[in-house]
Write a protein that holds these residues in place. Structure first.
Motif, PDB file in Angstrom:
ATOM      1  N   ILE A 190       0.854  -1.185   0.000  1.00 25.47           N
ATOM      2  CA  ILE A 190       0.000   0.000   0.000  1.00 25.47           C
ATOM      3  C   ILE A 190       0.887   1.231   0.000  1.00 25.47           C
ATOM      4  O   ILE A 190       1.776   1.365   0.842  1.00 25.47           O
ATOM      5  CB  ILE A 190      -0.906   0.041   1.244  1.00 25.47           C
ATOM      6  CG1 ILE A 190      -1.726  -1.236   1.352  1.00 25.47           C
ATOM      7  CG2 ILE A 190      -1.807   1.283   1.228  1.00 25.47           C
ATOM      8  CD1 ILE A 190      -2.397  -1.420   2.702  1.00 25.47           C
ATOM      9  N   CYS A 191       0.647   2.136  -0.942  1.00 21.84           N
ATOM     10  CA  CYS A 191       1.317   3.436  -0.937  1.00 21.84           C
ATOM     11  C   CYS A 191       0.521   4.331   0.004  1.00 21.84           C
ATOM     12  O   CYS A 191      -0.652   4.628  -0.248  1.00 21.84           O
ATOM     13  CB  CYS A 191       1.373   4.036  -2.336  1.00 21.84           C
ATOM     14  SG  CYS A 191       2.109   5.689  -2.346  1.00 21.84           S
ATOM     15  N   LEU A 192       1.134   4.740   1.089  1.00 19.35           N
ATOM     16  CA  LEU A 192       0.427   5.523   2.103  1.00 19.35           C
ATOM     17  C   LEU A 192       0.172   6.963   1.666  1.00 19.35           C
ATOM     18  O   LEU A 192      -0.663   7.648   2.261  1.00 19.35           O
ATOM     19  CB  LEU A 192       1.214   5.496   3.408  1.00 19.35           C
ATOM     20  CG  LEU A 192       1.396   4.093   4.004  1.00 19.35           C
ATOM     21  CD1 LEU A 192       2.328   4.138   5.204  1.00 19.35           C
ATOM     22  CD2 LEU A 192       0.058   3.487   4.368  1.00 19.35           C
ATOM     23  N   GLN A 193       0.855   7.420   0.622  1.00 23.96           N
ATOM     24  CA  GLN A 193       0.630   8.778   0.125  1.00 23.96           C
ATOM     25  C   GLN A 193      -0.599   8.856  -0.774  1.00 23.96           C
ATOM     26  O   GLN A 193      -1.339   9.832  -0.739  1.00 23.96           O
ATOM     27  CB  GLN A 193       1.856   9.267  -0.651  1.00 23.96           C
ATOM     28  CG  GLN A 193       3.088   9.410   0.201  1.00 23.96           C
ATOM     29  CD  GLN A 193       4.322   9.577  -0.661  1.00 23.96           C
ATOM     30  OE1 GLN A 193       4.593   8.803  -1.563  1.00 23.96           O
ATOM     31  NE2 GLN A 193       5.076  10.629  -0.364  1.00 23.96           N
ATOM     32  N   THR A 194      -0.806   7.821  -1.591  1.00 27.31           N
ATOM     33  CA  THR A 194      -1.883   7.871  -2.581  1.00 27.31           C
ATOM     34  C   THR A 194      -3.030   6.897  -2.292  1.00 27.31           C
ATOM     35  O   THR A 194      -4.044   6.939  -2.983  1.00 27.31           O
ATOM     36  CB  THR A 194      -1.336   7.542  -3.986  1.00 27.31           C
ATOM     37  OG1 THR A 194      -0.842   6.191  -3.975  1.00 27.31           O
ATOM     38  CG2 THR A 194      -0.237   8.506  -4.385  1.00 27.31           C
ATOM     39  N   ASN A 195      -2.828   5.999  -1.323  1.00 24.07           N
ATOM     40  CA  ASN A 195      -3.789   4.945  -0.999  1.00 24.07           C
ATOM     41  C   ASN A 195      -3.968   3.928  -2.115  1.00 24.07           C
ATOM     42  O   ASN A 195      -4.936   3.169  -2.116  1.00 24.07           O
ATOM     43  CB  ASN A 195      -5.153   5.524  -0.595  1.00 24.07           C
ATOM     44  CG  ASN A 195      -5.087   6.284   0.695  1.00 24.07           C
ATOM     45  OD1 ASN A 195      -4.366   5.895   1.608  1.00 24.07           O
ATOM     46  ND2 ASN A 195      -5.807   7.380   0.773  1.00 24.07           N
ATOM     47  N   ARG A 196      -3.053   3.885  -3.062  1.00 19.96           N
ATOM     48  CA  ARG A 196      -3.089   2.856  -4.098  1.00 19.96           C
ATOM     49  C   ARG A 196      -2.416   1.605  -3.547  1.00 19.96           C
ATOM     50  O   ARG A 196      -1.474   1.694  -2.776  1.00 19.96           O
ATOM     51  CB  ARG A 196      -2.394   3.324  -5.354  1.00 19.96           C
ATOM     52  CG  ARG A 196      -3.032   4.570  -5.928  1.00 19.96           C
ATOM     53  CD  ARG A 196      -2.683   4.785  -7.367  1.00 19.96           C
ATOM     54  NE  ARG A 196      -3.085   6.076  -7.868  1.00 19.96           N
ATOM     55  CZ  ARG A 196      -4.303   6.560  -7.927  1.00 19.96           C
ATOM     56  NH1 ARG A 196      -5.296   5.858  -7.476  1.00 19.96           N
ATOM     57  NH2 ARG A 196      -4.556   7.750  -8.407  1.00 19.96           N
ATOM     58  N   CYS A 197      -2.916   0.453  -3.968  1.00 21.89           N
ATOM     59  CA  CYS A 197      -2.342  -0.781  -3.447  1.00 21.89           C
ATOM     60  C   CYS A 197      -2.297  -1.839  -4.530  1.00 21.89           C
ATOM     61  O   CYS A 197      -2.982  -1.741  -5.553  1.00 21.89           O
ATOM     62  CB  CYS A 197      -3.125  -1.271  -2.243  1.00 21.89           C
ATOM     63  SG  CYS A 197      -4.808  -1.758  -2.608  1.00 21.89           S
TER      64      CYS A 197
END
Length: 88
Positions: A44-51
């Motif tokens: 999970i990218c915590l900056q963009t919420n993409r996973c």
């Protein structure tokens, strides 16, 4: 409300939080390991919420990493791909 529940499981997970700055971008990630994804890791990218749910070969494929995390450049995708391929 008509709903068919497909699964409802609780299990322990291992979570690694990693932040790094490379030549082309900054990344703040959560990498989760669980039995639910059959050996793959949930990144999970915590900056963009993409996973993405990734295995080693998917992590090594920079064009896929660029698409799934919607990164701006190929260089940024290469950087993240290189990190993930050595860390998942």
């Amino acid at each position: 409300m008509n709903m068919d529940l497909m699964y409802d499981e609780t299990e322990p997970t291992s979570t690694r939080y990693v932040g790094f700055v490379g030549s082309y971008g900054r990344f703040d990630l959560a990498i989760l390991q669980t039995n639910h994804f059959y050996g793959k890791k949930l990144v999970i990218c915590l900056q963009t919420n993409r996973c993405a749910i990734l295995d080693q070969s998917e992590a090594e494929h920079a064009p896929y990493i660029q698409e799934v995390f919607q990164l701006r450049s190929e260089e940024e995708a290469e950087e993240l791909s290189n990190f993930l391929s050595h860390n998942i």
